[in-house]
Motif scaffolding. Structure first.
Motif, PDB file in Angstrom:
ATOM      1  N   ILE A 145       0.845  -1.199   0.000  1.00 16.12           N
ATOM      2  CA  ILE A 145       0.000   0.000   0.000  1.00 16.12           C
ATOM      3  C   ILE A 145       0.882   1.252   0.000  1.00 16.12           C
ATOM      4  O   ILE A 145       1.780   1.387   0.840  1.00 16.12           O
ATOM      5  CB  ILE A 145      -0.933  -0.003   1.241  1.00 16.12           C
ATOM      6  N   GLU A 146       0.588   2.149  -0.919  1.00 14.80           N
ATOM      7  CA  GLU A 146       1.405   3.363  -1.040  1.00 14.80           C
ATOM      8  C   GLU A 146       1.025   4.396   0.030  1.00 14.80           C
ATOM      9  O   GLU A 146      -0.135   4.413   0.475  1.00 14.80           O
ATOM     10  CB  GLU A 146       1.186   3.995  -2.417  1.00 14.80           C
ATOM     11  N   PRO A 147       1.971   5.249   0.424  1.00 20.47           N
ATOM     12  CA  PRO A 147       1.654   6.321   1.362  1.00 20.47           C
ATOM     13  C   PRO A 147       0.441   7.128   0.900  1.00 20.47           C
ATOM     14  O   PRO A 147       0.252   7.368  -0.295  1.00 20.47           O
ATOM     15  CB  PRO A 147       2.916   7.181   1.354  1.00 20.47           C
ATOM     16  N   GLY A 148      -0.399   7.495   1.872  1.00 19.25           N
ATOM     17  CA  GLY A 148      -1.572   8.318   1.573  1.00 19.25           C
ATOM     18  C   GLY A 148      -2.824   7.513   1.260  1.00 19.25           C
ATOM     19  O   GLY A 148      -3.912   8.073   1.181  1.00 19.25           O
ATOM     20  N   ARG A 149      -2.685   6.181   1.076  1.00 16.73           N
ATOM     21  CA  ARG A 149      -3.849   5.344   0.757  1.00 16.73           C
ATOM     22  C   ARG A 149      -4.504   4.849   2.049  1.00 16.73           C
ATOM     23  O   ARG A 149      -3.828   4.639   3.057  1.00 16.73           O
ATOM     24  CB  ARG A 149      -3.449   4.137  -0.083  1.00 16.73           C
ATOM     25  N   VAL A 150      -5.801   4.595   1.983  1.00 22.22           N
ATOM     26  CA  VAL A 150      -6.532   4.185   3.193  1.00 22.22           C
ATOM     27  C   VAL A 150      -7.107   2.784   3.073  1.00 22.22           C
ATOM     28  O   VAL A 150      -7.262   2.243   1.981  1.00 22.22           O
ATOM     29  CB  VAL A 150      -7.725   5.113   3.519  1.00 22.22           C
ATOM     30  N   GLY A 151      -7.441   2.244   4.226  1.00 19.47           N
ATOM     31  CA  GLY A 151      -8.105   0.947   4.250  1.00 19.47           C
ATOM     32  C   GLY A 151      -9.011   0.833   5.449  1.00 19.47           C
ATOM     33  O   GLY A 151      -8.925   1.622   6.413  1.00 19.47           O
ATOM     34  N   LEU A 152      -9.901  -0.149   5.364  1.00 18.33           N
ATOM     35  CA  LEU A 152     -10.816  -0.445   6.464  1.00 18.33           C
ATOM     36  C   LEU A 152     -10.419  -1.807   7.029  1.00 18.33           C
ATOM     37  O   LEU A 152     -10.212  -2.759   6.269  1.00 18.33           O
ATOM     38  CB  LEU A 152     -12.246  -0.499   5.921  1.00 18.33           C
ATOM     39  N   LEU A 153     -10.324  -1.865   8.347  1.00 19.31           N
ATOM     40  CA  LEU A 153      -9.945  -3.109   9.029  1.00 19.31           C
ATOM     41  C   LEU A 153     -11.016  -3.448  10.049  1.00 19.31           C
ATOM     42  O   LEU A 153     -11.440  -2.578  10.816  1.00 19.31           O
ATOM     43  CB  LEU A 153      -8.603  -2.894   9.756  1.00 19.31           C
ATOM     44  N   ILE A 154     -11.467  -4.702  10.043  1.00 15.21           N
ATOM     45  CA  ILE A 154     -12.459  -5.144  11.028  1.00 15.21           C
ATOM     46  C   ILE A 154     -11.821  -6.256  11.862  1.00 15.21           C
ATOM     47  O   ILE A 154     -11.349  -7.263  11.315  1.00 15.21           O
ATOM     48  CB  ILE A 154     -13.740  -5.658  10.337  1.00 15.21           C
ATOM     49  N   THR A 155     -11.764  -6.035  13.171  1.00 10.97           N
ATOM     50  CA  THR A 155     -11.156  -7.018  14.068  1.00 10.97           C
ATOM     51  C   THR A 155     -12.181  -7.434  15.118  1.00 10.97           C
ATOM     52  O   THR A 155     -13.275  -6.848  15.208  1.00 10.97           O
ATOM     53  CB  THR A 155      -9.944  -6.407  14.802  1.00 10.97           C
ATOM     54  N   LEU A 156     -11.823  -8.421  15.918  1.00 11.92           N
ATOM     55  CA  LEU A 156     -12.676  -8.739  17.070  1.00 11.92           C
ATOM     56  C   LEU A 156     -11.835  -9.203  18.249  1.00 11.92           C
ATOM     57  O   LEU A 156     -10.672  -9.594  18.087  1.00 11.92           O
ATOM     58  CB  LEU A 156     -13.746  -9.766  16.707  1.00 11.92           C
ATOM     59  N   THR A 157     -12.431  -9.100  19.416  1.00  8.49           N
ATOM     60  CA  THR A 157     -11.821  -9.656  20.619  1.00  8.49           C
ATOM     61  C   THR A 157     -12.819 -10.631  21.237  1.00  8.49           C
ATOM     62  O   THR A 157     -14.039 -10.455  21.116  1.00  8.49           O
ATOM     63  CB  THR A 157     -11.503  -8.567  21.665  1.00  8.49           C
ATOM     64  N   HIS A 158     -12.275 -11.694  21.842  1.00  7.15           N
ATOM     65  CA  HIS A 158     -13.155 -12.629  22.547  1.00  7.15           C
ATOM     66  C   HIS A 158     -12.554 -13.104  23.870  1.00  7.15           C
ATOM     67  O   HIS A 158     -13.039 -14.038  24.480  1.00  7.15           O
ATOM     68  CB  HIS A 158     -13.552 -13.814  21.669  1.00  7.15           C
ATOM     69  N   GLY A 159     -11.473 -12.453  24.261  1.00  8.80           N
ATOM     70  CA  GLY A 159     -10.991 -12.681  25.611  1.00  8.80           C
ATOM     71  C   GLY A 159     -10.072 -13.878  25.806  1.00  8.80           C
ATOM     72  O   GLY A 159      -9.517 -14.042  26.892  1.00  8.80           O
ATOM     73  N   ASP A 160      -9.901 -14.728  24.792  1.00  6.73           N
ATOM     74  CA  ASP A 160      -9.009 -15.873  24.971  1.00  6.73           C
ATOM     75  C   ASP A 160      -7.910 -15.812  23.906  1.00  6.73           C
ATOM     76  O   ASP A 160      -8.116 -16.217  22.766  1.00  6.73           O
ATOM     77  CB  ASP A 160      -9.796 -17.186  24.832  1.00  6.73           C
ATOM     78  N   PRO A 161      -6.739 -15.301  24.286  1.00 10.50           N
ATOM     79  CA  PRO A 161      -5.678 -15.087  23.302  1.00 10.50           C
ATOM     80  C   PRO A 161      -5.204 -16.379  22.638  1.00 10.50           C
ATOM     81  O   PRO A 161      -4.606 -16.347  21.563  1.00 10.50           O
ATOM     82  CB  PRO A 161      -4.549 -14.435  24.104  1.00 10.50           C
ATOM     83  N   GLU A 162      -5.471 -17.517  23.268  1.00 11.43           N
ATOM     84  CA  GLU A 162      -4.991 -18.793  22.701  1.00 11.43           C
ATOM     85  C   GLU A 162      -5.960 -19.346  21.661  1.00 11.43           C
ATOM     86  O   GLU A 162      -5.591 -20.182  20.848  1.00 11.43           O
ATOM     87  CB  GLU A 162      -4.816 -19.840  23.819  1.00 11.43           C
ATOM     88  N   ARG A 163      -7.228 -18.950  21.728  1.00 10.49           N
ATOM     89  CA  ARG A 163      -8.255 -19.569  20.882  1.00 10.49           C
ATOM     90  C   ARG A 163      -8.366 -18.855  19.533  1.00 10.49           C
ATOM     91  O   ARG A 163      -8.304 -17.650  19.440  1.00 10.49           O
ATOM     92  CB  ARG A 163      -9.605 -19.522  21.618  1.00 10.49           C
ATOM     93  N   GLY A 164      -8.544 -19.636  18.472  1.00  8.39           N
ATOM     94  CA  GLY A 164      -8.755 -19.041  17.155  1.00  8.39           C
ATOM     95  C   GLY A 164      -8.442 -20.037  16.069  1.00  8.39           C
ATOM     96  O   GLY A 164      -7.934 -21.118  16.366  1.00  8.39           O
TER      97      GLY A 164
END
Ligand SMILES: C[S@@+](CC[C@H](N)C(=O)[O-])C[C@H]1O[C@@H](n2cnc3c(N)ncnc32)[C@H](O)[C@@H]1O
Length: 213
Positions: A145-164
Protein backbone atom coordinates in the motif's frame (compact mmCIF):
# COMPACT_ATOMS: atom_id res chain seq x y z
CA UNK A 1 -3.76 -23.06 11.83
CA UNK A 2 -1.72 -23.74 8.70
CA UNK A 3 -2.48 -23.26 5.02
CA UNK A 4 -3.35 -26.97 4.84
CA UNK A 5 -5.87 -26.52 7.67
CA UNK A 6 -7.58 -23.72 5.73
CA UNK A 7 -7.80 -25.82 2.59
CA UNK A 8 -9.27 -28.66 4.66
CA UNK A 9 -11.83 -26.30 6.18
CA UNK A 10 -13.01 -25.27 2.74
CA UNK A 11 -13.10 -28.92 1.61
CA UNK A 12 -15.28 -29.81 4.59
CA UNK A 13 -17.43 -26.69 4.28
CA UNK A 14 -16.47 -25.50 7.80
CA UNK A 15 -16.71 -21.83 6.88
CA UNK A 16 -18.68 -20.30 9.73
CA UNK A 17 -16.94 -16.97 9.05
CA UNK A 18 -18.68 -16.63 5.67
CA UNK A 19 -21.54 -14.12 5.44
CA UNK A 20 -24.16 -14.21 2.71
CA UNK A 21 -24.62 -10.44 2.78
CA UNK A 22 -22.12 -7.55 2.77
CA UNK A 23 -20.66 -6.80 6.16
CA UNK A 24 -22.63 -3.99 7.87
CA UNK A 25 -19.43 -2.18 8.90
CA UNK A 26 -18.24 -2.14 5.29
CA UNK A 27 -21.54 -0.67 4.16
CA UNK A 28 -21.59 1.90 6.97
CA UNK A 29 -17.94 2.95 7.06
CA UNK A 30 -16.53 2.57 3.53
CA UNK A 31 -18.17 5.81 2.32
CA UNK A 32 -16.50 7.69 5.20
CA UNK A 33 -13.07 6.79 3.77
CA UNK A 34 -13.84 8.79 0.62
CA UNK A 35 -11.93 6.41 -1.63
CA UNK A 36 -11.89 7.53 -5.29
CA UNK A 37 -14.29 5.44 -7.38
CA UNK A 38 -11.59 4.44 -9.82
CA UNK A 39 -9.28 3.17 -7.06
CA UNK A 40 -8.33 -0.51 -7.19
CA UNK A 41 -9.09 -2.15 -3.83
CA UNK A 42 -6.97 -4.95 -2.35
CA UNK A 43 -8.86 -7.56 -0.29
CA UNK A 44 -6.40 -9.95 1.37
CA UNK A 45 -7.64 -13.41 2.47
CA UNK A 46 -10.93 -12.69 0.75
CA UNK A 47 -12.69 -16.09 0.87
CA UNK A 48 -15.81 -15.91 -1.32
CA UNK A 49 -17.13 -12.85 0.42
CA UNK A 50 -20.01 -10.82 -1.07
CA UNK A 51 -18.00 -7.80 0.09
CA UNK A 52 -15.96 -8.19 -3.11
CA UNK A 53 -19.02 -7.59 -5.29
CA UNK A 54 -20.25 -4.82 -2.98
CA UNK A 55 -16.97 -2.95 -3.53
CA UNK A 56 -17.16 -3.59 -7.29
CA UNK A 57 -20.70 -2.18 -7.31
CA UNK A 58 -19.28 1.08 -5.85
CA UNK A 59 -17.19 1.41 -9.04
CA UNK A 60 -13.94 -0.09 -7.77
CA UNK A 61 -11.77 -2.64 -9.50
CA UNK A 62 -11.21 -5.26 -6.80
CA UNK A 63 -8.30 -7.66 -6.28
CA UNK A 64 -8.87 -10.43 -3.76
CA UNK A 65 -6.19 -12.88 -2.65
CA UNK A 66 -7.31 -16.27 -1.38
CA UNK A 67 -5.58 -19.57 -0.69
CA UNK A 68 -8.46 -21.91 -1.48
CA UNK A 69 -9.40 -22.68 -5.07
CA UNK A 70 -12.73 -24.02 -3.77
CA UNK A 71 -13.52 -20.58 -2.37
CA UNK A 72 -12.63 -18.98 -5.69
CA UNK A 73 -14.72 -21.41 -7.72
CA UNK A 74 -17.68 -21.00 -5.36
CA UNK A 75 -17.36 -17.23 -5.72
CA UNK A 76 -17.44 -17.21 -9.53
CA UNK A 77 -20.26 -19.78 -9.60
CA UNK A 78 -22.54 -17.22 -7.90
CA UNK A 79 -22.71 -15.21 -11.11
CA UNK A 80 -23.37 -16.13 -14.73
CA UNK A 81 -20.94 -13.45 -15.97
CA UNK A 82 -17.99 -14.78 -18.01
CA UNK A 83 -14.76 -15.68 -16.20
CA UNK A 84 -11.27 -14.97 -17.54
CA UNK A 85 -8.46 -17.14 -16.19
CA UNK A 86 -4.68 -16.77 -16.22
CA UNK A 87 -1.70 -17.98 -14.24
CA UNK A 88 1.46 -16.47 -12.78
CA UNK A 89 4.35 -18.34 -11.13
CA UNK A 90 2.58 -18.37 -7.77
CA UNK A 91 -1.09 -17.75 -8.50
CA UNK A 92 -4.05 -19.06 -10.48
CA UNK A 93 -6.11 -15.96 -11.22
CA UNK A 94 -9.71 -15.35 -12.24
CA UNK A 95 -11.50 -12.19 -13.31
CA UNK A 96 -15.28 -11.80 -13.34
CA UNK A 97 -16.73 -8.36 -13.95
CA UNK A 98 -14.56 -5.95 -11.93
CA UNK A 99 -13.42 -8.60 -9.40
CA UNK A 100 -10.13 -10.47 -9.73
CA UNK A 101 -9.15 -13.18 -7.28
CA UNK A 102 -5.56 -14.34 -7.11
CA UNK A 103 -5.57 -17.87 -5.71
CA UNK A 104 -2.43 -18.56 -3.71
CA UNK A 105 -0.53 -17.49 -0.61
CA UNK A 106 -0.94 -13.81 0.27
CA UNK A 107 2.62 -13.76 1.56
CA UNK A 108 3.80 -14.48 -2.01
CA UNK A 109 1.64 -11.75 -3.49
CA UNK A 110 3.52 -8.64 -4.53
CA UNK A 111 2.76 -5.46 -6.32
CA UNK A 112 4.92 -6.11 -9.36
CA UNK A 113 2.38 -7.69 -11.71
CA UNK A 114 -0.54 -5.43 -10.81
CA UNK A 115 -1.44 -1.75 -10.80
CA UNK A 116 -1.04 0.14 -7.48
CA UNK A 117 -3.84 -0.23 -4.98
CA UNK A 118 -5.83 2.85 -4.09
CA UNK A 119 -7.31 1.28 -0.95
CA UNK A 120 -7.70 -1.99 0.94
CA UNK A 121 -10.26 -3.88 2.97
CA UNK A 122 -9.56 -6.46 5.67
CA UNK A 123 -12.42 -8.33 7.27
CA UNK A 124 -11.34 -11.48 9.10
CA UNK A 125 -7.90 -11.53 7.46
CA UNK A 126 -5.60 -10.23 10.22
CA UNK A 127 -7.66 -12.06 12.83
CA UNK A 128 -7.53 -15.31 10.81
CA UNK A 129 -3.79 -15.56 11.43
CA UNK A 130 -1.86 -16.75 14.50
CA UNK A 131 0.33 -14.18 16.29
CA UNK A 132 3.64 -14.62 14.39
CA UNK A 133 1.85 -14.50 11.04
CA UNK A 134 -0.05 -11.35 12.10
CA UNK A 135 3.25 -9.51 12.40
CA UNK A 136 4.29 -10.69 8.93
CA UNK A 137 0.87 -9.79 7.54
CA UNK A 138 1.03 -6.22 8.87
CA UNK A 139 4.42 -5.68 7.26
CA UNK A 140 3.43 -7.31 3.97
CA UNK A 141 0.26 -5.22 3.77
CA UNK A 142 2.27 -2.05 4.35
CA UNK A 143 4.59 -3.00 1.48
CA UNK A 144 1.64 -3.31 -0.89
CA UNK A 145 0.00 0.00 0.00
CA UNK A 146 1.40 3.36 -1.04
CA UNK A 147 1.65 6.32 1.36
CA UNK A 148 -1.57 8.32 1.57
CA UNK A 149 -3.85 5.34 0.76
CA UNK A 150 -6.53 4.19 3.19
CA UNK A 151 -8.11 0.95 4.25
CA UNK A 152 -10.82 -0.45 6.46
CA UNK A 153 -9.95 -3.11 9.03
CA UNK A 154 -12.46 -5.14 11.03
CA UNK A 155 -11.16 -7.02 14.07
CA UNK A 156 -12.68 -8.74 17.07
CA UNK A 157 -11.82 -9.66 20.62
CA UNK A 158 -13.16 -12.63 22.55
CA UNK A 159 -10.99 -12.68 25.61
CA UNK A 160 -9.01 -15.87 24.97
CA UNK A 161 -5.68 -15.09 23.30
CA UNK A 162 -4.99 -18.79 22.70
CA UNK A 163 -8.26 -19.57 20.88
CA UNK A 164 -8.76 -19.04 17.16
CA UNK A 165 -9.34 -18.50 14.38
CA UNK A 166 -10.79 -15.99 14.67
CA UNK A 167 -8.02 -14.82 16.99
CA UNK A 168 -8.71 -12.16 19.56
CA UNK A 169 -6.82 -9.02 18.50
CA UNK A 170 -7.27 -6.12 20.89
CA UNK A 171 -6.70 -2.40 20.39
CA UNK A 172 -3.18 -2.55 21.83
CA UNK A 173 -2.20 -5.23 19.32
CA UNK A 174 -3.78 -3.36 16.40
CA UNK A 175 -1.67 -0.34 17.39
CA UNK A 176 1.50 -2.36 17.92
CA UNK A 177 1.22 -4.17 14.59
CA UNK A 178 -0.02 -1.38 12.38
CA UNK A 179 0.88 2.00 13.85
CA UNK A 180 4.51 1.83 12.64
CA UNK A 181 3.26 2.10 9.05
CA UNK A 182 -0.32 3.35 9.33
CA UNK A 183 -2.16 6.12 11.12
CA UNK A 184 -4.71 4.06 13.06
CA UNK A 185 -8.16 5.44 13.94
CA UNK A 186 -10.89 3.46 15.65
CA UNK A 187 -14.19 4.17 13.84
CA UNK A 188 -16.44 1.93 15.87
CA UNK A 189 -16.22 -0.40 18.81
CA UNK A 190 -19.31 -2.58 19.04
CA UNK A 191 -21.09 -3.76 22.14
CA UNK A 192 -19.87 -7.14 23.38
CA UNK A 193 -22.29 -9.86 22.25
CA UNK A 194 -23.63 -12.53 24.65
CA UNK A 195 -20.63 -14.74 23.79
CA UNK A 196 -18.24 -11.90 24.73
CA UNK A 197 -17.24 -11.22 21.12
CA UNK A 198 -16.70 -7.52 20.45
CA UNK A 199 -16.05 -6.23 16.93
CA UNK A 200 -14.01 -3.13 16.16
CA UNK A 201 -13.69 -1.16 12.95
CA UNK A 202 -10.54 0.78 12.07
CA UNK A 203 -9.45 3.29 9.47
CA UNK A 204 -5.83 2.81 8.46
CA UNK A 205 -4.00 5.55 6.57
CA UNK A 206 -0.64 4.50 5.11
CA UNK A 207 2.02 6.82 6.46
CA UNK A 208 4.62 8.39 4.24
CA UNK A 209 8.33 7.82 4.86
CA UNK A 210 8.66 11.13 6.70
CA UNK A 211 5.79 10.68 9.16
CA UNK A 212 6.51 7.04 10.07
CA UNK A 213 6.95 6.11 13.71
C1 LIG B 1 -11.65 -16.09 8.28
S1 LIG B 1 -11.64 -16.31 6.54
C2 LIG B 1 -12.20 -14.71 5.99
C3 LIG B 1 -12.61 -14.68 4.55
C4 LIG B 1 -13.21 -13.35 4.09
N1 LIG B 1 -12.36 -12.21 4.37
C5 LIG B 1 -14.57 -13.13 4.68
O1 LIG B 1 -14.80 -12.08 5.31
O2 LIG B 1 -15.43 -13.99 4.49
C6 LIG B 1 -9.90 -16.29 6.17
C7 LIG B 1 -9.59 -16.72 4.76
O3 LIG B 1 -8.19 -16.59 4.52
C8 LIG B 1 -7.74 -17.64 3.70
N2 LIG B 1 -6.29 -17.73 3.95
C9 LIG B 1 -5.67 -18.17 5.07
N3 LIG B 1 -4.34 -18.04 4.94
C10 LIG B 1 -4.12 -17.47 3.73
C11 LIG B 1 -2.94 -17.07 3.02
N4 LIG B 1 -1.72 -17.23 3.55
N5 LIG B 1 -3.07 -16.51 1.80
C12 LIG B 1 -4.31 -16.33 1.25
N6 LIG B 1 -5.46 -16.70 1.87
C13 LIG B 1 -5.36 -17.26 3.09
C14 LIG B 1 -8.57 -18.84 4.14
O4 LIG B 1 -8.64 -19.84 3.15
C15 LIG B 1 -9.92 -18.18 4.42
O5 LIG B 1 -10.74 -18.20 3.29
Amino acid sequence: MTEIDWLERWRQGRIGFHRETPHPALVAEWPTLRVAEDARVLVPLCGKSPDLRWLAARGHAVTGVELSSLAVEQFVAQSSEPVTRWETDDFACVRQDAVEIWCGDFFHFDLEPTVPFGAFYDRAALIALPAPARQRYALHLAQLIEPGRVGLLITLTHGDPERGPPFSVDAAEVERLLAPNFEVTCLDRGEAADDGVEESVWRLLRRGPRDAG
